[in-house]
Scaffold this active site. Structure first.
Site, PDB file in Angstrom:
ATOM      1  N   ARG B  61      63.545  95.072  30.137  1.00  0.00           N
ATOM      2  CA  ARG B  61      65.012  94.713  29.915  1.00  0.00           C
ATOM      3  C   ARG B  61      65.674  95.558  30.656  1.00  0.00           C
ATOM      4  NH1 ARG B  61      63.092  92.111  25.108  1.00  0.00           N
ATOM      5  NH2 ARG B  61      63.507  93.844  24.174  1.00  0.00           N
ATOM      6  N   GLU B  98      55.909 102.490  14.716  1.00  0.00           N
ATOM      7  CA  GLU B  98      55.695 102.330  13.459  1.00  0.00           C
ATOM      8  C   GLU B  98      54.262 102.040  13.167  1.00  0.00           C
ATOM      9  OE1 GLU B  98      57.607  99.592   9.735  1.00  0.00           O
ATOM     10  OE2 GLU B  98      57.998  98.866  12.094  1.00  0.00           O
TER      11      GLU B  98
END
Lengths: 173, 173
Positions: B61, B98
Protein backbone atom coordinates in the site's frame (compact mmCIF):
# COMPACT_ATOMS: atom_id res chain seq x y z
CA UNK A 1 15.50 10.79 -26.17
CA UNK A 2 13.96 9.72 -22.94
CA UNK A 3 12.30 6.48 -24.01
CA UNK A 4 15.68 5.22 -25.21
CA UNK A 5 17.25 6.13 -21.90
CA UNK A 6 14.43 4.45 -19.98
CA UNK A 7 14.76 1.36 -22.14
CA UNK A 8 18.51 1.14 -21.55
CA UNK A 9 18.01 1.49 -17.81
CA UNK A 10 15.68 -1.51 -17.52
CA UNK A 11 17.84 -4.30 -16.12
CA UNK A 12 17.91 -7.91 -17.32
CA UNK A 13 17.94 -10.39 -14.43
CA UNK A 14 18.45 -13.97 -15.60
CA UNK A 15 16.58 -16.88 -13.99
CA UNK A 16 13.99 -14.86 -12.07
CA UNK A 17 11.50 -15.84 -10.80
CA UNK A 18 12.42 -19.28 -12.17
CA UNK A 19 15.27 -20.78 -14.18
CA UNK A 20 15.20 -19.86 -17.86
CA UNK A 21 13.25 -16.61 -17.49
CA UNK A 22 15.03 -13.33 -18.29
CA UNK A 23 13.28 -10.87 -15.97
CA UNK A 24 12.95 -7.21 -16.98
CA UNK A 25 13.65 -5.25 -13.80
CA UNK A 26 12.19 -1.75 -14.01
CA UNK A 27 13.37 -0.68 -10.56
CA UNK A 28 16.51 1.15 -11.80
CA UNK A 29 14.21 3.40 -13.85
CA UNK A 30 12.09 4.29 -10.84
CA UNK A 31 15.15 4.86 -8.65
CA UNK A 32 16.31 7.58 -11.06
CA UNK A 33 14.19 10.64 -10.23
CA UNK A 34 14.51 12.13 -13.71
CA UNK A 35 13.71 8.93 -15.60
CA UNK A 36 10.84 8.08 -13.28
CA UNK A 37 9.32 11.51 -13.84
CA UNK A 38 9.75 11.18 -17.61
CA UNK A 39 8.06 7.78 -17.44
CA UNK A 40 5.09 9.19 -15.55
CA UNK A 41 4.94 12.16 -17.92
CA UNK A 42 4.48 9.79 -20.87
CA UNK A 43 1.30 8.46 -19.30
CA UNK A 44 0.09 11.84 -18.09
CA UNK A 45 0.45 13.32 -21.57
CA UNK A 46 -1.56 10.46 -23.04
CA UNK A 47 -4.38 10.34 -20.48
CA UNK A 48 -4.99 13.90 -19.32
CA UNK A 49 -8.27 15.42 -20.47
CA UNK A 50 -9.55 12.02 -21.61
CA UNK A 51 -12.37 11.83 -19.09
CA UNK A 52 -10.78 8.98 -17.14
CA UNK A 53 -12.54 8.75 -13.78
CA UNK A 54 -10.44 6.01 -12.17
CA UNK A 55 -7.14 4.25 -12.62
CA UNK A 56 -7.34 0.58 -11.69
CA UNK A 57 -3.87 -0.33 -10.46
CA UNK A 58 -2.70 -3.92 -10.62
CA UNK A 59 -1.04 -5.32 -7.46
CA UNK A 60 1.78 -4.58 -6.78
CA UNK A 61 4.09 -2.95 -9.35
CA UNK A 62 1.17 -1.23 -11.06
CA UNK A 63 0.68 0.70 -7.81
CA UNK A 64 4.07 2.39 -8.29
CA UNK A 65 2.87 4.14 -11.45
CA UNK A 66 -0.84 4.56 -10.93
CA UNK A 67 -0.75 6.90 -7.94
CA UNK A 68 1.46 9.37 -9.77
CA UNK A 69 -0.60 9.31 -12.95
CA UNK A 70 -3.96 9.43 -11.14
CA UNK A 71 -3.15 12.55 -9.13
CA UNK A 72 -1.85 14.32 -12.22
CA UNK A 73 -4.81 13.55 -14.47
CA UNK A 74 -7.42 14.08 -11.73
CA UNK A 75 -8.54 10.45 -11.48
CA UNK A 76 -9.28 8.30 -8.46
CA UNK A 77 -7.12 5.27 -7.74
CA UNK A 78 -8.63 1.82 -7.21
CA UNK A 79 -6.62 -1.34 -6.58
CA UNK A 80 -6.87 -4.75 -8.23
CA UNK A 81 -5.43 -7.14 -5.67
CA UNK A 82 -4.73 -10.79 -5.10
CA UNK A 83 -7.50 -12.55 -3.22
CA UNK A 84 -7.45 -11.98 0.54
CA UNK A 85 -5.77 -8.57 0.43
CA UNK A 86 -8.78 -6.23 0.13
CA UNK A 87 -10.71 -5.78 3.37
CA UNK A 88 -14.19 -4.85 2.16
CA UNK A 89 -16.70 -6.80 0.02
CA UNK A 90 -15.12 -7.87 -3.26
CA UNK A 91 -15.86 -9.39 -6.62
CA UNK A 92 -13.32 -11.81 -8.01
CA UNK A 93 -12.00 -13.28 -11.24
CA UNK A 94 -9.97 -16.47 -11.47
CA UNK A 95 -7.70 -17.18 -14.41
CA UNK A 96 -5.20 -19.83 -15.49
CA UNK A 97 -1.46 -19.59 -15.06
CA UNK A 98 1.12 -21.95 -16.54
CA UNK A 99 0.79 -23.96 -13.34
CA UNK A 100 -2.50 -23.58 -11.46
CA UNK A 101 -4.72 -20.52 -11.18
CA UNK A 102 -4.72 -17.04 -9.67
CA UNK A 103 -7.61 -14.96 -8.36
CA UNK A 104 -7.82 -11.18 -8.52
CA UNK A 105 -10.33 -9.06 -6.62
CA UNK A 106 -11.78 -5.54 -6.53
CA UNK A 107 -13.95 -3.80 -3.97
CA UNK A 108 -17.59 -3.90 -5.04
CA UNK A 109 -17.95 -0.11 -4.74
CA UNK A 110 -14.73 0.82 -6.56
CA UNK A 111 -16.47 1.97 -9.76
CA UNK A 112 -19.65 3.88 -10.52
CA UNK A 113 -21.56 2.50 -13.47
CA UNK A 114 -20.31 3.94 -16.78
CA UNK A 115 -17.08 5.40 -15.47
CA UNK A 116 -14.08 5.34 -17.81
CA UNK A 117 -11.35 3.28 -16.20
CA UNK A 118 -7.70 3.05 -17.20
CA UNK A 119 -5.98 -0.18 -16.14
CA UNK A 120 -2.28 0.15 -15.28
CA UNK A 121 0.44 -2.40 -14.69
CA UNK A 122 4.19 -2.30 -15.14
CA UNK A 123 4.48 -5.00 -17.77
CA UNK A 124 2.35 -6.96 -20.23
CA UNK A 125 3.48 -10.57 -20.40
CA UNK A 126 1.05 -13.37 -21.32
CA UNK A 127 -1.96 -11.12 -20.71
CA UNK A 128 -3.75 -13.29 -18.17
CA UNK A 129 -3.64 -10.74 -15.38
CA UNK A 130 -4.58 -7.94 -17.77
CA UNK A 131 -7.60 -9.78 -19.16
CA UNK A 132 -8.84 -10.71 -15.69
CA UNK A 133 -8.43 -7.07 -14.66
CA UNK A 134 -10.49 -5.88 -17.62
CA UNK A 135 -13.22 -8.38 -16.76
CA UNK A 136 -13.34 -7.14 -13.18
CA UNK A 137 -13.69 -3.53 -14.28
CA UNK A 138 -16.52 -4.48 -16.62
CA UNK A 139 -18.30 -6.59 -13.99
CA UNK A 140 -18.49 -3.44 -11.87
CA UNK A 141 -20.02 -1.48 -14.74
CA UNK A 142 -16.86 0.35 -15.74
CA UNK A 143 -15.76 1.06 -19.28
CA UNK A 144 -12.15 0.05 -19.97
CA UNK A 145 -10.60 3.12 -21.61
CA UNK A 146 -7.27 1.40 -22.21
CA UNK A 147 -4.72 -0.93 -20.62
CA UNK A 148 -1.39 0.81 -20.03
CA UNK A 149 1.98 -0.76 -19.32
CA UNK A 150 5.50 0.58 -19.29
CA UNK A 151 6.77 -2.57 -21.02
CA UNK A 152 5.27 -5.11 -23.39
CA UNK A 153 6.98 -8.48 -23.90
CA UNK A 154 5.92 -8.96 -27.47
CA UNK A 155 7.12 -12.58 -27.78
CA UNK A 156 4.65 -13.69 -25.09
CA UNK A 157 1.74 -12.53 -27.27
CA UNK A 158 -0.35 -11.05 -24.48
CA UNK A 159 -1.81 -8.67 -27.06
CA UNK A 160 -3.55 -11.58 -28.78
CA UNK A 161 -5.40 -12.40 -25.59
CA UNK A 162 -6.62 -8.81 -25.32
CA UNK A 163 -8.27 -8.25 -28.69
CA UNK A 164 -11.07 -5.76 -28.37
CA UNK A 165 -9.15 -3.67 -25.84
CA UNK A 166 -6.97 -0.68 -26.53
CA UNK A 167 -3.41 -1.22 -25.29
CA UNK A 168 -0.49 1.17 -24.73
CA UNK A 169 3.10 0.30 -23.89
CA UNK A 170 5.85 2.77 -24.82
CA UNK A 171 8.58 0.11 -24.54
CA UNK A 172 8.39 -3.21 -26.37
CA UNK A 173 10.89 -6.07 -26.05
CA UNK B 1 -11.05 21.09 5.98
CA UNK B 2 -9.53 18.33 3.96
CA UNK B 3 -7.93 16.23 6.70
CA UNK B 4 -11.33 15.97 8.37
CA UNK B 5 -12.90 14.86 5.10
CA UNK B 6 -10.13 12.34 4.49
CA UNK B 7 -10.51 11.01 8.03
CA UNK B 8 -14.27 10.60 7.65
CA UNK B 9 -13.78 8.75 4.36
CA UNK B 10 -11.52 6.06 5.84
CA UNK B 11 -13.75 3.03 6.27
CA UNK B 12 -13.88 0.74 9.29
CA UNK B 13 -13.97 -2.94 8.31
CA UNK B 14 -14.57 -5.23 11.31
CA UNK B 15 -12.77 -8.56 11.66
CA UNK B 16 -10.16 -8.06 8.94
CA UNK B 17 -7.68 -9.63 8.46
CA UNK B 18 -8.65 -11.68 11.54
CA UNK B 19 -11.53 -11.70 14.02
CA UNK B 20 -11.41 -8.87 16.54
CA UNK B 21 -9.41 -6.44 14.39
CA UNK B 22 -11.11 -3.24 13.19
CA UNK B 23 -9.33 -2.57 9.89
CA UNK B 24 -8.91 1.01 8.65
CA UNK B 25 -9.60 0.84 4.91
CA UNK B 26 -8.05 3.80 3.10
CA UNK B 27 -9.24 2.75 -0.35
CA UNK B 28 -12.33 5.02 -0.39
CA UNK B 29 -9.98 7.99 0.05
CA UNK B 30 -7.86 6.97 -2.93
CA UNK B 31 -10.93 6.27 -5.08
CA UNK B 32 -12.01 9.90 -4.63
CA UNK B 33 -9.84 11.91 -7.05
CA UNK B 34 -10.11 15.12 -5.03
CA UNK B 35 -9.36 13.54 -1.65
CA UNK B 36 -6.51 11.47 -3.07
CA UNK B 37 -4.91 14.57 -4.53
CA UNK B 38 -5.34 16.43 -1.24
CA UNK B 39 -3.71 13.50 0.55
CA UNK B 40 -0.72 13.53 -1.78
CA UNK B 41 -0.49 17.32 -1.51
CA UNK B 42 -0.06 17.03 2.27
CA UNK B 43 3.07 14.98 1.75
CA UNK B 44 4.36 17.05 -1.16
CA UNK B 45 4.05 20.26 0.87
CA UNK B 46 6.01 18.68 3.71
CA UNK B 47 8.79 17.08 1.68
CA UNK B 48 9.47 19.34 -1.29
CA UNK B 49 12.79 21.17 -1.18
CA UNK B 50 14.01 18.99 1.70
CA UNK B 51 16.81 17.34 -0.27
CA UNK B 52 15.15 13.93 -0.27
CA UNK B 53 16.89 11.79 -2.89
CA UNK B 54 14.71 8.67 -2.66
CA UNK B 55 11.38 7.55 -1.32
CA UNK B 56 11.50 3.99 -0.01
CA UNK B 57 7.99 2.63 -0.52
CA UNK B 58 6.76 -0.22 1.64
CA UNK B 59 5.06 -3.11 -0.19
CA UNK B 60 2.26 -2.84 -1.18
CA UNK B 61 0.00 0.00 0.00
CA UNK B 62 2.96 2.33 0.46
CA UNK B 63 3.46 2.07 -3.31
CA UNK B 64 0.11 3.80 -3.90
CA UNK B 65 1.37 7.01 -2.29
CA UNK B 66 5.09 6.97 -2.92
CA UNK B 67 5.00 7.21 -6.71
CA UNK B 68 2.87 10.33 -6.61
CA UNK B 69 4.96 12.04 -3.95
CA UNK B 70 8.31 11.05 -5.49
CA UNK B 71 7.55 12.48 -8.92
CA UNK B 72 6.30 15.73 -7.40
CA UNK B 73 9.27 16.31 -5.08
CA UNK B 74 11.85 15.14 -7.62
CA UNK B 75 12.89 11.98 -5.78
CA UNK B 76 13.57 8.48 -7.03
CA UNK B 77 11.35 5.62 -5.91
CA UNK B 78 12.78 2.44 -4.38
CA UNK B 79 10.70 -0.46 -3.12
CA UNK B 80 10.90 -2.34 0.16
CA UNK B 81 9.39 -5.73 -0.59
CA UNK B 82 8.62 -9.02 1.01
CA UNK B 83 11.33 -11.62 0.46
CA UNK B 84 11.28 -13.26 -2.95
CA UNK B 85 9.67 -10.37 -4.81
CA UNK B 86 12.71 -8.34 -5.87
CA UNK B 87 14.64 -9.84 -8.78
CA UNK B 88 18.16 -8.47 -8.27
CA UNK B 89 20.62 -8.91 -5.39
CA UNK B 90 19.04 -7.90 -2.10
CA UNK B 91 19.77 -7.26 1.54
CA UNK B 92 17.18 -8.42 4.02
CA UNK B 93 15.87 -7.77 7.51
CA UNK B 94 13.76 -10.23 9.50
CA UNK B 95 11.49 -9.09 12.30
CA UNK B 96 8.97 -10.60 14.69
CA UNK B 97 5.22 -10.56 14.16
CA UNK B 98 2.63 -11.59 16.71
CA UNK B 99 2.89 -15.07 15.24
CA UNK B 100 6.13 -15.91 13.47
CA UNK B 101 8.42 -13.61 11.52
CA UNK B 102 8.50 -11.59 8.30
CA UNK B 103 11.43 -10.68 6.06
CA UNK B 104 11.72 -7.48 4.05
CA UNK B 105 14.27 -6.87 1.31
CA UNK B 106 15.78 -4.06 -0.74
CA UNK B 107 17.97 -4.11 -3.83
CA UNK B 108 21.63 -3.68 -2.88
CA UNK B 109 22.05 -0.74 -5.26
CA UNK B 110 18.86 1.13 -4.31
CA UNK B 111 20.64 3.86 -2.32
CA UNK B 112 23.86 5.80 -2.76
CA UNK B 113 25.75 6.30 0.48
CA UNK B 114 24.57 9.38 2.38
CA UNK B 115 21.35 9.91 0.44
CA UNK B 116 18.37 11.25 2.39
CA UNK B 117 15.59 8.70 2.20
CA UNK B 118 11.93 9.15 3.12
CA UNK B 119 10.16 5.90 4.08
CA UNK B 120 6.45 5.80 3.17
CA UNK B 121 3.68 3.41 4.11
CA UNK B 122 -0.06 3.83 4.41
CA UNK B 123 -0.39 3.10 8.10
CA UNK B 124 1.72 2.84 11.24
CA UNK B 125 0.50 -0.02 13.45
CA UNK B 126 2.90 -1.86 15.78
CA UNK B 127 5.94 -0.41 14.04
CA UNK B 128 7.68 -3.69 13.20
CA UNK B 129 7.59 -3.16 9.44
CA UNK B 130 8.61 0.48 9.82
CA UNK B 131 11.59 -0.32 12.03
CA UNK B 132 12.80 -3.07 9.70
CA UNK B 133 12.45 -0.65 6.79
CA UNK B 134 14.56 1.96 8.56
CA UNK B 135 17.24 -0.63 9.30
CA UNK B 136 17.35 -1.64 5.63
CA UNK B 137 17.79 1.95 4.49
CA UNK B 138 20.62 2.43 7.00
CA UNK B 139 22.33 -0.83 6.02
CA UNK B 140 22.57 0.56 2.49
CA UNK B 141 24.15 3.77 3.77
CA UNK B 142 21.03 5.91 3.53
CA UNK B 143 19.98 8.52 6.03
CA UNK B 144 16.34 8.15 7.14
CA UNK B 145 14.87 11.64 6.75
CA UNK B 146 11.51 10.65 8.20
CA UNK B 147 8.91 7.87 8.17
CA UNK B 148 5.62 9.04 6.71
CA UNK B 149 2.20 7.40 6.98
CA UNK B 150 -1.28 8.56 6.18
CA UNK B 151 -2.61 6.99 9.38
CA UNK B 152 -1.14 6.21 12.79
CA UNK B 153 -2.93 3.76 15.09
CA UNK B 154 -1.84 5.37 18.34
CA UNK B 155 -3.12 2.58 20.61
CA UNK B 156 -0.68 0.10 19.05
CA UNK B 157 2.26 2.23 20.22
CA UNK B 158 4.36 1.83 17.08
CA UNK B 159 5.89 5.21 17.87
CA UNK B 160 7.56 3.75 20.96
CA UNK B 161 9.39 1.22 18.80
CA UNK B 162 10.67 4.00 16.54
CA UNK B 163 12.36 6.34 19.02
CA UNK B 164 15.22 8.15 17.36
CA UNK B 165 13.33 8.48 14.07
CA UNK B 166 11.19 11.38 12.94
CA UNK B 167 7.61 10.31 12.20
CA UNK B 168 4.76 12.02 10.36
CA UNK B 169 1.14 10.90 10.13
CA UNK B 170 -1.55 13.51 9.49
CA UNK B 171 -4.33 11.23 10.76
CA UNK B 172 -4.20 9.52 14.15
CA UNK B 173 -6.76 7.04 15.49
Amino acid sequence: MSIEQITKTIRDVPDFPIAGVLFKDIMPVLADAKLFKETIDLFVARYKDQGIAKIAAVDARGFLFAGAVATQIGAGLIPIRKKGKLPYKTIEETYSLEYGTATLTMHVDAIQKGEKVLIMDDLLATGGTALASAHLVEKLGGQVAELAFLVELDFLKGREKLTGYSLYAPIVF
